[in-house]
Motif scaffolding. Structure first.
Motif, PDB file in Angstrom:
ATOM      1  N   VAL A   5      42.443  40.303  46.405  1.00 24.11           N
ATOM      2  CA  VAL A   5      43.212  41.265  47.229  1.00 24.11           C
ATOM      3  C   VAL A   5      44.669  41.282  46.961  1.00 24.11           C
ATOM      4  CG1 VAL A   5      44.103  42.508  49.374  1.00 24.11           C
ATOM      5  CG2 VAL A   5      41.569  41.921  48.848  1.00 24.11           C
ATOM      6  N   MET A   6      45.350  40.013  46.880  1.00 27.09           N
ATOM      7  CA  MET A   6      46.591  39.903  46.514  1.00 27.09           C
ATOM      8  C   MET A   6      47.175  40.451  45.320  1.00 27.09           C
ATOM      9  SD  MET A   6      47.557  38.364  49.233  1.00 27.09           S
ATOM     10  CE  MET A   6      46.485  37.556  50.690  1.00 27.09           C
ATOM     11  N   LYS A   7      46.394  40.314  44.338  1.00 27.86           N
ATOM     12  CA  LYS A   7      46.847  40.893  43.053  1.00 27.86           C
ATOM     13  C   LYS A   7      46.844  42.574  43.036  1.00 27.86           C
ATOM     14  CE  LYS A   7      44.406  37.051  41.265  1.00 27.86           C
ATOM     15  NZ  LYS A   7      43.062  36.782  40.869  1.00 27.86           N
ATOM     16  N   ILE A   8      46.061  43.054  43.712  1.00 36.13           N
ATOM     17  CA  ILE A   8      46.009  44.407  43.870  1.00 36.13           C
ATOM     18  C   ILE A   8      47.193  45.219  44.380  1.00 36.13           C
ATOM     19  CG2 ILE A   8      44.442  46.449  44.510  1.00 36.13           C
ATOM     20  CD1 ILE A   8      42.030  44.460  44.690  1.00 36.13           C
ATOM     21  N   PRO A   9      47.589  46.244  44.002  1.00 30.44           N
ATOM     22  CA  PRO A   9      48.904  46.830  44.527  1.00 30.44           C
ATOM     23  C   PRO A   9      48.631  47.201  45.905  1.00 30.44           C
ATOM     24  CG  PRO A   9      48.696  47.765  42.439  1.00 30.44           C
ATOM     25  CD  PRO A   9      47.525  47.031  42.598  1.00 30.44           C
TER      26      PRO A   9
END
Ligand code: ATP
Length: 217
Positions: A5-9
């Motif tokens: 989730v961290m990599k998703i805007p």
């Protein structure tokens, strides 16, 4: 939450639960695939945004086929940690707090209000929707014993910061703040503010001043 989730805007991440809820309905209805146009109509997000969001999940829709519902569902389940129950504490059993205790969050996602707290002795004796209401004196102890990481704040605004400081000390990771108070927390704690009065006022303002214009992304 899962690291992916961290990599998703963040704007995309906020739409994940919305997509998830709709895909679950499709799945229950036995649908195998869905087009971005169908999704767009159902969740009221434009289809270009949906395609961009889904590309972050590695879900590339095929022309004339759409997206595979099972693939998306299992992705969302993993990403939203839906296999694991998230236990939530509710602080302040007033009108709003009672409504949350009576609302079945489990219906739509894997979160559950496990314990509640108040300072009013009359409320502490109660038990609403099988949730025990504890005195605030026991806050740190009960949160630790139940391994609770998320709290909902429905207390009067003037006590919200003091309670927040105690929650932070108790290693709470996320707070959903329904009080009008703007709260300070260290960067390790995530806080979402929902001021219902402000949201309603904002809706009325938009109706008056932008009656026919869609809100920008
Ligand atoms: P609501 O704002 O949820 O509609 P209400 O108008 O019934 O509730 P409020 O005065 O806003 O009541 O208080 C919400 C709840 O927070 C009450 O149950 C009150 O007893 C509780 N409360 C007040 N102070 C504290 C505190 N320091 N810690 C925990 N709970 C508190």
């Amino acid at each position: 939450m899962n690291n992916e989730v961290m990599k998703i805007p963040q704007a995309t991440a906020k739409r994940l639960p919305l997509y998830y809820r709709f895909l679950k309905n499709l799945h229950s209805a036995g649908k195998q695939r869905v087009s971005s146009a169908e999704l767009s109509e159902a969740v009221k997000v434009d289809s270009a945004t949906i395609r961009r969001d889904f590309s972050y999940f590695g879900a590339l829709g095929k022309k004339g086929y759409g997206y595979n519902v099972n693939y998306l569902l299992s992705f969302f389940r993993k990403t939203l940690d839906q296999d694991e129950l998230t236990k939530v504490a509710l602080i302040g059993v007033g009108n709003l707090g009672v409504a949350f205790l009576k609302y079945n969050f489990l219906k739509n996602n894997n979160t559950k209000i496990e314990v509640a707290f108040d300072v009013d002795e009359a409320k502490i004796k109660e038990n609403i929707s099988d949730v025990t209401i504890y005195h605030m004196d026991n806050l740190e102890k009960i949160i630790k014993e139940n391994d609770i990481q998320v709290a909902i704040l429905t207390v009067p605004a003037n006590v919200a910061q003091t309670i927040t400081d105690r929650l932070v000390e108790s290693s709470i990771k996320g707070i959903l703040n329904f009080t009008p108070a703007r709260l300070s927390v260290p960067p390790s704690v995530r806080i979402h503010h929902i001021d219902l009065a402000v949201e309603l006022q904002s809706l009325v303002y938009f109706l008056k001043h932008y009656p026919n214009v869609e809100e920008e992304e």
